[in-house]
Structure formats: structure tokens, C-alpha cells
Design an enzyme around this catalytic site. Structure first.
Site, short mmCIF file in Angstrom:
data_model
loop_
_atom_site.label_atom_id
_atom_site.label_comp_id
_atom_site.label_asym_id
_atom_site.label_seq_id
_atom_site.Cartn_x
_atom_site.Cartn_y
_atom_site.Cartn_z
N HIS A 1 -20.73 25.70 49.24
CA HIS A 1 -19.36 26.23 49.16
C HIS A 1 -19.19 27.14 47.94
CE1 HIS A 1 -14.88 25.91 49.54
NE2 HIS A 1 -14.95 26.06 48.23
N GLU A 2 -19.54 26.65 46.79
CA GLU A 2 -19.34 27.45 45.58
C GLU A 2 -20.22 28.69 45.61
OE1 GLU A 2 -16.76 26.59 44.27
OE2 GLU A 2 -16.65 24.46 44.76
N ASN B 1 -17.13 30.19 39.32
CA ASN B 1 -17.21 31.27 38.33
C ASN B 1 -18.42 32.18 38.59
OD1 ASN B 1 -15.24 29.58 36.83
ND2 ASN B 1 -17.07 28.31 36.52
N GLY C 1 -13.80 19.28 42.08
CA GLY C 1 -15.19 19.05 42.47
C GLY C 1 -16.13 20.04 41.79
N1 BES Z 1 -12.09 27.12 43.55
C1 BES Z 1 -12.23 25.73 43.79
C2 BES Z 1 -12.12 24.88 42.56
C3 BES Z 1 -10.75 24.73 41.98
C4 BES Z 1 -9.71 24.27 42.72
C5 BES Z 1 -10.51 24.97 40.68
C6 BES Z 1 -8.47 24.10 42.14
C7 BES Z 1 -9.28 24.83 40.12
C8 BES Z 1 -8.24 24.38 40.85
C9 BES Z 1 -13.58 25.41 44.41
O1 BES Z 1 -14.18 26.44 45.09
C10 BES Z 1 -13.33 24.35 45.43
O2 BES Z 1 -12.74 24.62 46.42
N2 BES Z 1 -13.75 23.13 45.13
C11 BES Z 1 -13.49 21.98 45.92
C12 BES Z 1 -14.70 21.54 46.66
C13 BES Z 1 -14.94 22.34 47.88
C14 BES Z 1 -16.24 22.03 48.52
C15 BES Z 1 -13.87 22.15 48.94
C16 BES Z 1 -13.05 20.89 44.97
O3 BES Z 1 -13.21 21.07 43.77
O4 BES Z 1 -12.52 19.91 45.44
ZN ZN Z 2 -13.51 26.79 47.02
#
Ligand code: BES
Ligand code: ZN
Length: 883
Positions: free
Chosen positions: A304-305, A272, A268
Site C-alpha cells: 500500500h505505502e 513519505n 499503520g
Molecule cells: N497515508 C496513510 C497514513 C496516515 C493516515 C497518516 C492518517 C496520517 C493520518 C497511509 O497510506 C495509510 O493509509 N495507512 C493505513 C494502512 C493502509 C494499509 C490502509 C494506516 O495507517 O492505517
Molecule cells: Zn494510504
């Protein structure tokens, strides 16, 4: 496939790194097929390492080494060894030294979308969890934190925008129509938080002044022409920044905060430091292209980010087993944010529904693992519902047990102790224990024991002593690798409701119970309430105070009473869900007999729903949720075994039609009345009204009368925003009627050149529950606009089919399973992360009836016989083994 990558890694084997990297200077020269990365690392032996004089092992993948020098002195070929995954220097100096490494990588050939790749011409990176090693050689693990300076050089025409982490420090032109930009990030960070972007992007800009008065420049970068779809993301960002100051005292810490939206992204979005990179579907929104659901996702993912800036970036994870430390906590924080900016109880309903639909089956199946796993083969497979959603519930339980104030103090202490460090779950829980003075030893089991606890509650009333005794027992079921469990520390929020609907006082041992909170810690426990004047109805697990499965001794009349009278909005909703689910499971159990869902009890459910939706004190969004029946997978989960997805589909369809028929007048009235005034606005109140109106339309159309179908088609034609258009299209998509094809064709004509909207067109058809849905999906795989290479498109078609069309995917002839296996295998060849995620759809195969089980097993076995990536191998082998 090299076998060493298939070996499980264990938390118990954690050892500190042998070397630390204090500073990194990267010089990146962008080019489509050969990007050149010159890295200068300041390295020293780690004083905490178990042994000194160890070799220095740098991770590296898909890199071409061009030059390597130590303290300025060029290496000879024998001074180091190269393997496909690493570069080893046998005898590095015992004091701090400088290592220079120049490598090439190929962004255009990067189909895994991990490391440096190109999305629609834009250079971008994704490094979490192990992508940085695909950019340069590095000790690519989260407990190596470095201060980083990045110089990026690119073509002036094709990459006018050059971004990286931290603050911009310099930029300028280079002869030959090239230019450069230098970025410096003063906060030490692990490699997974590195990011770089280069492209021809448009942007919108704003500012935010922190509570301390610091001015932060905000920007969102998108493909040119899409600037008009960034406003909502920017508003959401500013709301999130303010909220984190107010609720947790956390301020932003750099001069700039940049967000970039790209159209090819495995996940999603990514946090960074100072440069969040987003899947464009979580940034771009305009009333005609994005639905209220999209607006809500954007708001919560942007938040979230952003919240990761503290919970993830300033304090990061020691190792990937601690993933929930940042993800569970940050999901909890984004849920609290959404609860505050929208309607709290509605947010809780949506969260609980998501948890039950995704996490409960995971926790009950072959892929079950603790919130903090003890081992993994491929870390990419552990970005799971358990780590995220159950991880968030664990944080919420801490807040419930400690109280908001002590929880906040605990978080303050955690930051005070670990800012700038890589921490563990123990560090987090110790801060909570120390700040609150509570013993959280037993609570730690939430991180180590997998499986959803089953809580059985029964209430007996003693009219002579005027006491009500609540008996509570808990069982944590066995899961793969964990056959016996210890009892958990469970916060159980309760209320006792008198015959007239009043809340009765809760007195135990002469003391008033604060917030109705009981603490369950033993296998069997009895709570005795005193001074209860008359037999009460218990309202149990209010606000979904713990992620457990609850069973009670309530009879249908008491459940009906709760769905009319419970003052806890969550439990009032839950009561109706329980009632409906009981009817549907009864019908599904008896094969194709729909008696239980068309009889008098179904009529009573319909009337209770009518009472709720007419109650304007409840808020439109809440009333909309009340009208949504448990999903087919909710019913499957309740059944637990011998699942026949056709019987469930028939039962649910019949109950929907019965409700649509019984309270048709009320629903029609709602449909007429609940229109938000004025031009489109995505605010929660307007969205709530649209949701209510659309939920009414959905039930009305379930009757499938000509008038109802006409109404739905009119809704589609008259829709002035994407929310109304897509709901109408989705309602029509299930029908065997020419208007279905007409609407789909119209939608395609209008939106064929808008990728994110076209994804909806693919998804709607993939979800449509029709006998030929497998063939429909197979046909769409060959559509000129379909591509296996774009993750959003793959998720829209194949993901929606496998995850959101239970009767299609689980078709009795096994064709759905074969479709998924074929496609996942094709994708696995070039993007293992996306393939492995799709294969998660097989996780509940052991609960199916025998014929379907046999087909699913055959599909999994055919995959197991193929050459698979480590990612897919882990999912397939565990799914097959764990039954
Ligand atoms: N740190 C993650 C993104 C991520 C996850 C990158 C796995 C690489 C591998 C990010 O903070 C995250 O959790 N993104 C979620 C959305 C969030 C609102 C739950 C996502 O990408 O699904
Ligand atoms: Zn996350």
C-alpha cells in the site's frame, strides 16, 4: 480550546493558495528538547489566486520563532504577526522572494506523535495531514508543491543514521562528535509527504532493478537486534515493486527507497516520498513472534505505502476533501495486489467482511459521510472506513463497469494529465470517462451521497415464455445532512443456476450478457432473461460487485442450494453466511431462546459446511473462511435495532457448539490432516492450511467438552509458531477453566520483553468474552507493562475491548462504556488522534436496546461536558447529535 479550530471547513469554500512555494531548503539540527530548523523558502504570488497583494499566512504550531528574514533582510517585530497557529506577513513582495525562518521545536515533549517526535530514542516525523506545521512555518496544505533539500545534523553516537526524502547527496563529520547528511528530492511534493529520521538504527539492504533497468537501493531500518525480522517486509516490497510494473506499468523513480520501523506511531504506516515510516508491527516478523495474519498485513501495508508513490506522491490531492483520491485508489491497488499474490476469492471475502463489519455501520450511523466528505471539523477524523474501504470499492466498480483494459487506460491518462500536480476526484473520473468513452455523471454520486444503498432483488420464472424476470429496486437511506437521495449507478454481477448446478446462459434482448454484468441505474428496473429452460436459482451480486445491502426473495432451500453449488466462490461463501446469520438473528430476536440455532436448520448448515471443507478443490484458505461464522457485530448489524449483545453472544455460542457437535468427526479429521509439511513458511498455501486447521479447532472447542479443552491446550503447548500459539491462546481465553490462566501465564513469562508479542497478550484478554471482562481490562490498565503513551499498547487493550468484544463493551450495566470514556479522556489530554479513534466505538449506540442506549448516552454526555480536543469534540458531538 480555541473555538475557531472547531469550525467546520467546507469543500465548496476551496480557494487556491495566495502564494506558491517552489523550493524549500531545510537545515535541521537534532536535539532532544530543542531541535533547530532553519528553513529557506522560495515563494511567489500564485497567478491563479483570486486576488493579488494578499498577506502571506504560514501555518505553525508549537514552534519557537528565533529569526525571520526576507530576501536576506532581518525582520523587525512589527513586520509580521504571530498567533498560536500562524505567522502572517502583511505585505510580501509581488515578485518571487526568499524567506528565511529559524524555529525551535521540542521532540521529547511531542506526545501527539505529529510533527517531529522521539520514539524509543529515534527522531522521526509524521506530517500527514497537518504535522509539518509543527516542524516549521509553512503553507501546510497539499496543493502547495515544492522541491525540497534537507540537511540534517545530529550526534554521531546517538544518531548515526540520518535519513530524509529523495536521494542522498552528501554527508560528513562536524567537529564536536556531530555529523550531517544532505538529501535532495527532485519531485515536487506537498509538505505532508516530508519525512526525516535520525537514530541509532540497524538495517538490512537489497536492490531492485526496474523494468527500465534502473538499479534502486532498498533498505529497512529498525532498532538494533531486530534485523532478523525484516526479511518478509523486504520480500513483500520487491513483490509489490514488480507487480506495479506488470499490472499498471508504474516504475519506481528515485535511486533509493528506505523504510523505517518505529514503535510509537499513531497509524499503520506513512508513504513519505522515498522514506516510508512504519509502525514496527507492520514490518517486524519472525515465525515465533508474528502470526500468519501479521505476515499478511505486512505484505499488504508495505505494498500500500509503496503504491502511494504514484497514487498519492506523484499525483497528490488538491485538498483533504479529496483524500479518497489517494487512499481509496491505493487500497484498491493493494487489494488487487493481494488478490494476485494470494487467492483472489479469499481476498475478496476478507475485504467484503471488513467493509460490512466496519464501513456499513459507519454509513448507517451518526458519523456517516460521503466517500468525499463535503465538510469536516478535524481532518484527522476522516481517515475512515468510508474514505478507505468504500473508496476502494468505488474504484473497483469503475474497473468492473469499464473493464480492466479501459480502467488501465483511464489510469494512464490520469497520470499523463496530472503527474506532478495536486488533483481532484473529478480529474480522476474525467480521465476514466475520456479513456473509456463512458458517461460517468451518475456514477459520481458514489462520491457525494452517503449511506449504503439497499438493493432488493426478486426473480420470477415464466414457464410458458421460458423467461426469468429479475426485478431490482434501490433505495439509498437518509443519513445526517442528506435526507433524500438520487439513484446510484450500480454494477450488479449475476448468474442463473440450473437444478444440476450448471450455469445457464444469460440472454437479454437476444444478446449474451458479458461477465453476467447488469447495470442498475434507476430506482426500479426489470431485467428479462430469455431462453431459460427451467426455473433457475439466481446468484446475485457475485464477487460482491457493489458495496450495497442485498435483499432477495430466495427461500432457505435456495440459499442452501447456493451454498452447495454456486460456482462463484464469493457467493457460495456469502450464501452460508446469510444462512447462518438468519439463524442467529432469529435466535437473538427471541431473547435467550436458542431454538433456531440448535434445531434442524442449524444441522443443515453444519452439513453444508462439512461438504465445503471436505472439498479439496476449493483451497485451504477458502475452506477456512467458510468455517468462520458471521461475527457478533455482523449479527448486530443485521438486527439493526434493539440490539441485545448478550442474546447475540448466546446465539452465536450455541450455533458454534451445534456445528462443532454435528460435524465433529469431519472437523477432527481436518484438524489431524491439515498440517503444513516442513519448517514454518509464511507462504499463502501453508498459511491456508494453518488457518483451516485452526478454524476446525475453534469449532471443536466450542463444544467445551473436557476432551476439546485438552486438545486446545495441547495445541497451545505444541505450537511451534505464533499462528498456532495465539489461536490456541485466544480459544482458551474465553473459557472458565484453570487451563486458561495457565496458558496466559505461560505466554506472559515467555514474551514479557517483546512489546509486539505482549500486545497480543493484552489483546487476547481484552477480547475474551467473559462476564468479568470489564474488570479484567480495568485490572490490566494497572499492569506494570501497560502504558497509555504507546498507541499499539492502547489499541491492544482498550481498542480490542471496545471494537472486538461486543458483549463486554456493551455490558448491560454500562461499565464498558464508562471504561472507554474514562480512558479516552485521559488519552485525549496528550494524544487527541488516538483518543478520537477509540471513541468511534460508540458509533452504533443508537441501535442498542434501551437500557444500553441510556448508559452509552450518559457516557457520551459526560464526555461532552469535559474539555475535549477538537478531534474528540467532533466525534462526541456528532455521535450524540446524529440520531
Ligand atoms: N497515508 C496513510 C497514513 C496516515 C493516515 C497518516 C492518517 C496520517 C493520518 C497511509 O497510506 C495509510 O493509509 N495507512 C493505513 C494502512 C493502509 C494499509 C490502509 C494506516 O495507517 O492505517
Ligand atoms: Zn494510504
Amino acid at each position: 480550546m480555541n473555538d475557531s479550530s472547531r469550525q467546520a471547513k467546507f469543500l465548496k469554500d476551496y480557494a487556491p493558495p495566495n502564494y506558491l512555494i517552489d523550493a524549500v531548503a531545510l537545515d535541521v539540527s537534532l536535539a532532544p528538547k530543542a531541535a533547530r530548523v532553519a528553513s529557506t523558502l522560495t515563494i511567489r504570488p500564485n497567478p491563479e489566486a483570486a486576488k493579488t497583494g494578499q498577506p502571506l499566512v504560514l501555518d505553525g504550531e508549537a514552534l519557537t520563532l528565533q529569526r525571520i528574514a526576507l530576501n536576506g533582510k532581518e525582520f523587525a517585530p512589527g513586520d509580521y504577526t504571530l498567533s498560536p497557529g500562524s505567522l502572517t506577513i502583511e505585505a510580501p513582495p509581488a515578485e518571487s522572494f526568499t524567506l528565511e525562518v529559524v524555529t525551535l521545536c521540542d521532540p521529547e515533549a511531542n506526545t501527539e506523535l505529529s510533527g517531529l517526535y522521539r520514539s524509543n530514542g529515534t527522531y522521526c516525523t509524521q506530517c500527514e495531514p497537518e504535522g509539518f506545521r509543527r516542524i516549521t512555518y509553512f503553507v501546510d496544505r497539499p496543493d502547495v508543491l515544492a522541491v525540497c533539500t534537507v540537511r540534517i545534523e545530529g550526534d554521531r553516537d546517538t544518531t548515526p543514521v540520518l535519513l530524509s526524502n529523495g536521494n542522498p547527496v552528501a554527508s560528513g563529520d562536524i567537529p564536536g562528535n556531530r555529523h550531517y547528511a544532505v538529501w535532495h528530492d527532485p519531485f515536487p511534493k506537498p509538505s505532508y509527504l516530508f519525512a526525516l529520521v535520525g537514530g541509532d538504527l540497524a538495517s538490512i539492504h537489497d536492490t531492485f532493478t526496474t523494468a527500465a533497468g534502473r538499479k534502486v537501493a532498498l533498505a529497512i531500518y529498525v532498532e538494533p537486534g531486530k534485523e532478523d525480522r525484516c526479511g518478509w517486509a523486504m520480500e513483500s516490497l520487491k513483490r509489490a515493486m514488480r507487480w506495479d510494473e506488470e499490472r499498471f506499468g508504474l516504475e519506481y523513480d528515485l535511486d533509493v527507497f528506505n523504510i523505517v520501523a518505529v514503535s510509537d506511531f499513531n497509524m499503520g504506516a506513512m508513504e513519505n516520498k522515498g522514506l516510508n515510516i512504519f509502525n514496527d508491527k507492520l514490518v517486524l516478523a519472525r515465525p515465533d513472534t508474528a502470526s500468519d495474519a501479521d505476515y499478511a498485513s505486512i505484505e499488504s501495508v508495505i505494498a500500500h505505502e509503496y503504491f502511494h508513490n504514484w497514487t498519492g506522491d506523484r499525483v497528490t490531492c488538491r485538498d483533504w476533501f479529496q483524500l479518497c483520491l489517494k487512499e481509496g485508489l491505493t487500497v484498491f491497488r493493494d487489494q488487487e495486489f493481494t488478490g494476485d499474490v494470494r487467492m483472489g476469492p479469499v481476498e475478496r471475502i476478507i475485504t467484503a467482511r471488513l467493509l460490512k463489519t466496519h464501513q456499513f455501520p459507519e454509513d448507517a450511523g451518526p458519523l456517516a459521510h460521503p466517500v468525499r466528505p463535503a465538510s469536516y471539523i478535524e481532518i484527522n477524523n476522516f481517515y475512515t472506513s468510508t474514505v478507505y474501504e468504500k473508496g476502494a470499492e468505488v474504484c473497483r466498480m469503475l474497473q468492473t463497469l469499464l473493464g480492466r483494459d479501459a480502467f488501465r487506460k483511464g489510469l494512464d491518462l490520469y497520470f499523463e494529465r496530472h503527474d506532478g500536480e495536486a488533483a481532484t476526484v473529478e480529474d480522476f473520473v474525467s480521465a476514466m470517462a475520456d479513456a473509456s468513452g463512458r458517461d460517468l455523471t451518475q456514477f459520481m454520486r458514489w462520491y457525494t451521497q452517503s449511506g449504503t444503498p439497499e438493493l432488493a432483488c426478486s426473480l420470477d420464472y415464466d414457464p410458458h415464455r421460458k423467461t426469468a424476470r429479475l426485478k431490482v429496486s434501490q433505495v439509498v437511506p437518509p443519513t445526517p445532512g442528506q435526507s433524500s437521495k438520487e439513484p446510484m449507478h450500480i454494477p450488479l454481477k449475476v448468474g442463473l443456476i440450473g437444478a444440476n448446478g450448471d450455469e445457464l446462459p444469460l440472454k437479454i434482448d437476444g444478446e449474451e450478457l458479458a461477465e453476467g454484468l447488469l447495470e442498475v441505474t434507476e430506482r426500479e428496473q426489470v431485467f428479462e432473461f430469455q431462453n431459460v429452460p427451467a426455473p433457475p436459482t439466481p446468484s446475485l451480486l457475485r464477487d460482491f460487485s457493489a458495496p450495497v445491502r442485498l435483499t432477495t426473495n430466495l427461500n432457505p432451500d435456495q440459499v442452501e442450494f447456493l451454498m452447495m453449488h454456486d460456482s462463484d466462490p464469493f457467493n457460495r461463501w456469502q450464501a452460508a453466511q446469510t444462512y447462518a446469520n438468519n439463524l442467529m438473528t432469529a435466535a437473538a430476536r427471541s431473547g435467550l431462546d436458542t431454538g433456531p440455532v440448535t434445531g434442524t436448520e442449524a444441522g443443515r448448515l453444519a452439513k453444508a459446511l462439512a461438504t465445503t471443507v471436505r472439498d479439496e478443490t476449493l483451497g485451504a484458505a477458502y475452506r477456512a473462511e467458510a468455517l468462520k461464522l458471521p461475527s457478533e457485530s455482523d449479527v448486530a448489524r443485521e438486527l439493526g435495532h434493539d440490539v441485545d449483545t448478550d442474546a447475540i453472544h448466546a446465539a452465536r455460542g450455541a450455533l458454534r457448539a451445534k456445528i462443532g457437535d454435528t460435524i465433529g468427526d469431519t472437523l477432527a479429521e481436518i484438524y489431524q490432516a491439515a498440517t503444513p509439511p516442513g519448517p514454518f513458511s509464511p507462504d499463502p498455501e501453508s498459511a491456508g492450511l494453518r488457518a483451516l486447521r485452526n478454524a476446525a479447532l475453534d469449532l471443536l472447542t466450542a463444544t467445551e467438552t473436557d476432551a476439546a479443552i485438552d486438545r486446545a491446550m495441547r495445541h497451545y503447548r505444541e505450537a511451534s509458531n505464533m499462528t498456532d500459539a495465539i489461536i490456541a491462546l485466544s480459544i482458551l481465553s474465553h473459557l472458565q477453566s484453570p487451563v486458561r490462566d495457565e496458558a496466559l501465564e505461560d505466554f506472559y513469562k515467555r514474551w514479557q520483553d517483546e512489546p509486539l508479542v505482549l500486545d497480543k497478550w493484552f489483546a487476547v484478554q481484552a477480547r475474551a468474552t467473559r462476564p468479568d471482562s470489564v474488570e479484567t481490562v480495568r485490572g490490566l490498565l494497572g499492569h506494570p507493562k501497560f502504558s497509555l503513551k504507546n498507541p499499539n499498547r492502547v489499541r491492544a487493550l482498550i481498542g480490542s475491548f471496545a471494537q472486538a468484544n461486543p458483549s463486554g463493551f456493551n455490558r448491560a450495566d454500562g461499565e464498558g462504556y464508562r471504561l472507554l470514556a474514562d480512558q479516552a479522556l485521559a488519552i485525549d489530554r496528550f494524544n487527541p488522534h488516538v483518543a478520537a479513534r477509540l471513541l468511534g466505538a460508540f458509533e452504533s449506540w443508537h441501535t442498542l436496546e434501551r437500557r444500553r442506549q441510556a448508559h452509552a448516552k450518559a457516557a457520551l454526555e459526560s464526555l461532552a461536558n469535559q474539555e475535549l480536543s477538537t478531534d474528540s469534540y467532533e466525534i462526541v458531538s456528532k455521535t450524540l447529535a446524529g440520531t
